[in-house]
Design a protein around this motif. Structure first.
Motif, PDB file in Angstrom:
ATOM      1  N   ASP A   2       1.113  -4.805   0.631  1.00 47.56           N
ATOM      2  CA  ASP A   2       2.576  -4.818   0.642  1.00 47.56           C
ATOM      3  C   ASP A   2       3.104  -3.696  -0.256  1.00 47.56           C
ATOM      4  N   ASP A   3       4.303  -3.212   0.046  1.00 53.81           N
ATOM      5  CA  ASP A   3       4.917  -2.165  -0.755  1.00 53.81           C
ATOM      6  C   ASP A   3       6.430  -2.382  -0.862  1.00 53.81           C
ATOM      7  N   LEU A   4       6.897  -2.498  -2.101  1.00 54.66           N
ATOM      8  CA  LEU A   4       8.319  -2.758  -2.367  1.00 54.66           C
ATOM      9  C   LEU A   4       9.215  -1.566  -2.053  1.00 54.66           C
ATOM     10  N   ASP A   5       8.638  -0.368  -2.060  1.00 57.42           N
ATOM     11  CA  ASP A   5       9.457   0.842  -1.917  1.00 57.42           C
ATOM     12  C   ASP A   5       9.656   1.277  -0.469  1.00 57.42           C
ATOM     13  N   ILE A   6       9.157   0.470   0.443  1.00 56.69           N
ATOM     14  CA  ILE A   6       9.286   0.786   1.869  1.00 56.69           C
ATOM     15  C   ILE A   6      10.079  -0.335   2.531  1.00 56.69           C
ATOM     16  N   PRO A   7      11.061  -0.001   3.377  1.00 58.03           N
ATOM     17  CA  PRO A   7      11.860  -1.041   4.033  1.00 58.03           C
ATOM     18  C   PRO A   7      11.005  -1.935   4.942  1.00 58.03           C
ATOM     19  N   PHE A   8      11.406  -3.179   5.079  1.00 60.89           N
ATOM     20  CA  PHE A   8      10.749  -4.087   6.018  1.00 60.89           C
ATOM     21  C   PHE A   8      10.841  -3.473   7.417  1.00 60.89           C
ATOM     22  N   GLY A   9       9.732  -3.512   8.157  1.00 63.49           N
ATOM     23  CA  GLY A   9       9.732  -2.935   9.498  1.00 63.49           C
ATOM     24  C   GLY A   9       9.120  -1.541   9.542  1.00 63.49           C
ATOM     25  N   GLN A  10       8.758  -1.017   8.355  1.00 65.12           N
ATOM     26  CA  GLN A  10       8.120   0.295   8.304  1.00 65.12           C
ATOM     27  C   GLN A  10       6.784   0.209   7.569  1.00 65.12           C
ATOM     28  N   ILE A  11       5.907   1.161   7.874  1.00 67.82           N
ATOM     29  CA  ILE A  11       4.659   1.288   7.138  1.00 67.82           C
ATOM     30  C   ILE A  11       4.487   2.752   6.745  1.00 67.82           C
ATOM     31  N   LYS A  12       3.637   2.988   5.759  1.00 67.86           N
ATOM     32  CA  LYS A  12       3.265   4.358   5.411  1.00 67.86           C
ATOM     33  C   LYS A  12       1.760   4.401   5.262  1.00 67.86           C
ATOM     34  N   LEU A  13       1.146   5.343   5.951  1.00 70.69           N
ATOM     35  CA  LEU A  13      -0.287   5.557   5.806  1.00 70.69           C
ATOM     36  C   LEU A  13      -0.480   6.757   4.894  1.00 70.69           C
TER      37      LEU A  13
END
Length: 193
Positions: A93-104
């Protein structure tokens, strides 16, 4: 075929099942569902399963050490299967990314994430691939309480679709490599359309 170790981070127990901090567990569970494999074997201080998917041997791991000690499960699994950091994909999980998005991404620090902090301690390096699952940041209140709280009703309604799209991203990552997967999936709203 050496394979890849996919480690989804989370906390064990029904109390934490649908909490934001367990996004990693949810993704690995959804992947296992698609691959028709059970993650039920007790190994490496975690729950483990393996399958062959997209031409690659996939080792699926859900550490049962609690988030802050995730590295104690991932490190032995990596060594046992004679895999390197290049073969490790960590989903968290990542707090700095909006729900509905991912970052690889590959490499980096822990950014205050205790699961990643444990991995960096146990592995001695952060040079592994991460799939950062956006959970948004709390608009108010304590961050620790927020990550351990369940997804909201509206988020839960979209979670199934989101998890399927993240599995699609993992398929591209495994079969076509990180640069391609990053170009397609980073900063994209996975719930649009």
């Amino acid at each position: 075929m050496s394979g890849k170790l996919l480690a989804g981070l989370g906390n064990p127990g029904t109390k934490y099942l649908w909490t934001r901090h367990n996004a990693g567990f949810m993704v690995v569970d959804r992947l296992a569902h698609h691959a028709n494999v059970a993650i039920t074997k007790k190994a490496f201080s975690g729950l483990y399963g393996e399958t062959t998917c997209w031409g690659e041997r996939l080792h699926l791991l859900k550490p049962q050490t609690f988030m802050n000690l995730s590295g104690r499960a991932v490190s032995p699994a990596l060594h046992y299967h004679k895999l390197t950091l290049d073969d490790l994909i960590v989903i968290h999980d990542d707090l700095d990314i909006p729900f509905g998005q991912i970052k690889l991404k590959k490499g980096g620090g822990h950014g205050g994430h205790n699961g990643l902090r444990s991995l960096l301690q146990e592995l001695g390096s952060g040079e592994f691939t991460r799939i950062r699952v956006g959970i948004d940041r709390s608009k108010f209140g304590d961050t620790a309480d927020y990550v351990l709280s369940p997804f909201s009703k509206s988020e839960m309604a979209e979670l199934s679709t989101l998890l399927d799209r993240i599995v699609d991203a993992i398929e591209m990552l495994v079969s076509e490599g990180l640069p391609k997967a990053m170009s397609i999936y980073n900063n994209k709203d996975l719930l649009a359309g």
